[in-house]
Motif scaffolding. Structure first.
Motif, short mmCIF file in Angstrom:
data_model
loop_
_atom_site.label_atom_id
_atom_site.label_comp_id
_atom_site.label_asym_id
_atom_site.label_seq_id
_atom_site.Cartn_x
_atom_site.Cartn_y
_atom_site.Cartn_z
N TRP A 176 -53.00 13.91 -70.70
CA TRP A 176 -53.42 12.61 -70.90
C TRP A 176 -54.22 12.18 -69.48
N ALA B 162 -47.31 7.31 -64.90
CA ALA B 162 -47.25 8.66 -65.23
C ALA B 162 -46.08 9.29 -65.57
N GLU C 258 -44.86 11.45 -68.76
CA GLU C 258 -44.27 12.78 -68.65
C GLU C 258 -43.01 12.57 -69.56
N ILE D 282 -51.01 15.68 -66.90
CA ILE D 282 -51.61 14.18 -66.46
C ILE D 282 -52.81 14.40 -65.63
N THR E 71 -50.40 18.28 -62.99
CA THR E 71 -51.22 17.37 -62.45
C THR E 71 -52.90 17.75 -62.53
#
Length: 346
Positions: free
Chosen positions: A129, A164, A168, A175, A208
């Protein structure tokens, strides 16, 4: 067994013509109210199906539920007035009418979490995402309240961290923070840009990523690229600091660009999403061209850390072009996968 060279997209994919005007950024929705909500979910399902059919390994929503990768997030925050607009210079490249920060910025409720939860329900594949990064957010606004780019960036970083963490919890595996501004404001990136990005990922257990590119294939960006000369060395300014950061993955533009591939050596140890698809042209890459880009990158990044990807989002492209480019990405990655498997001794 974990798949070698898992493919992914940088972000957006074209929207269906019944949802929004094709090949257009900030295209207004063609539906309203419940029809719009249903239409966004239908478009998300369709985008996911096209990614899976093309062989994309790490899938996304294709940004089907968003008008724009930055402003759609900002629209849901307090402290920003979209009626009060000012003209600002975006990334020192082009002028745009943008909303104004009129008070303390805050997030009253999740922005994308329900959409991410819906995507998670549709697939068992890893999902990524994308969120706008703090520096790119502040570069898309007129600030009449904080009157400090750094202060506003830190506030956005806190808000992004809240979002975020909930993404998750909704099942997002990666992310990604989109930071095209990192290729422009080098001193600020090193002074506080990477620090605010690390604040945005604070406490996350999922992987990340930061996506740093030269922008969509729109005229303002392609004109700017023509001024950069025969070698684009912007990444060189920020990679040393980025290499020491807590970000897991760095997403780069490589296909048909003038980025010297050896710059990837500066982030050795990071996972790298190597852009092997040019989003600034309708010309379809051949699998061989994609494979050649990946082979060059493999000189500077270990195979287990290489993720074949697109240079940037593909929202402005015709849908049939985007589909064909995704097919080429997967086919090119498979060529190199086979080559690597033959190099591994029994």
């Amino acid at each position: 067994m974990k798949k070698l060279l898992p493919t992914s997209t940088a972000g957006s994919l074209p929207k269906p013509s019944w949802l929004a005007q094709p090949e257009t950024l900030w295209s207004p929705w063609k539906l309203q109210d419940q029809e719009l909500l249903d239409g966004k979910q239908d478009a998300l399902r369709l985008s996911l199906q096209e990614q899976v059919h093309a062989g994309v390994d790490i899938v996304s929503d294709g940004e089907q539920t968003r008008q724009h990768f930055v402003t759609t997030f900002i629209e849901h925050l307090d402290g920003v007035d979209f009626e009060k607009r000012e003209t600002v210079r975006i990334r020192d490249r082009y002028d745009a009418s943008v909303p104004t920060v009129v008070g303390a910025v805050s997030r009253q409720k999740p922005v994308f979490v329900e959409d991410a939860r819906f995507l998670r329900q549709q697939t068992r594949q890893p999902i990524k995402w994308a969120l706008p990064g703090p520096m790119t957010m502040i570069d898309t606004l007129y600030d009449a309240h904080y009157k400090s780019r750094e202060k506003l960036a830190w506030e956005f970083a806190k808000i992004l961290n809240q979002e975020a963490k909930e993404l998750e919890e909704a099942g997002v595996d990666i992310i990604q923070f989109d930071e095209p501004a990192f290729n422009v404001f080098f001193d600020e990136v090193n002074d506080w840009g990477i620090a605010t990005l690390e604040r945005a990922i604070e406490g996350l257990k999922c992987e990340t990523a930061v996506h740093i590119c030269y922008g969509y294939g729109i005229k303002a960006n392609t004109d700017w690229k023509k001024t950069l000369g025969s070698e684009w060395r912007q990444y060189e300014e920020i990679f040393p600091r980025l290499q020491k950061s807590n970000i897991d993955i760095v997403s780069l533009e490589c296909q048909n660009s003038h980025v010297p591939m050896e710059l990837i050596e500066l982030i050795r140890g990071k996972k790298v999403m190597v852009g092997a698809i040019d989003v600034a042209t309708n010309t379809i890459e051949t699998p061989g061209q994609v494979a050649d880009t990946l082979r060059k990158a493999l000189q500077y990044v270990d195979a287990e850390n290489l993720f074949p990807c697109t240079n940037c989002g593909m929202a402005p492209l015709p849908r049939h072009v985007a589909r064909a480019k995704l097919n080429a990405l997967s086919a090119g990655a498979e060529i190199v996968r086979k080559e690597l498997s033959h190099q591994i001794p029994d």
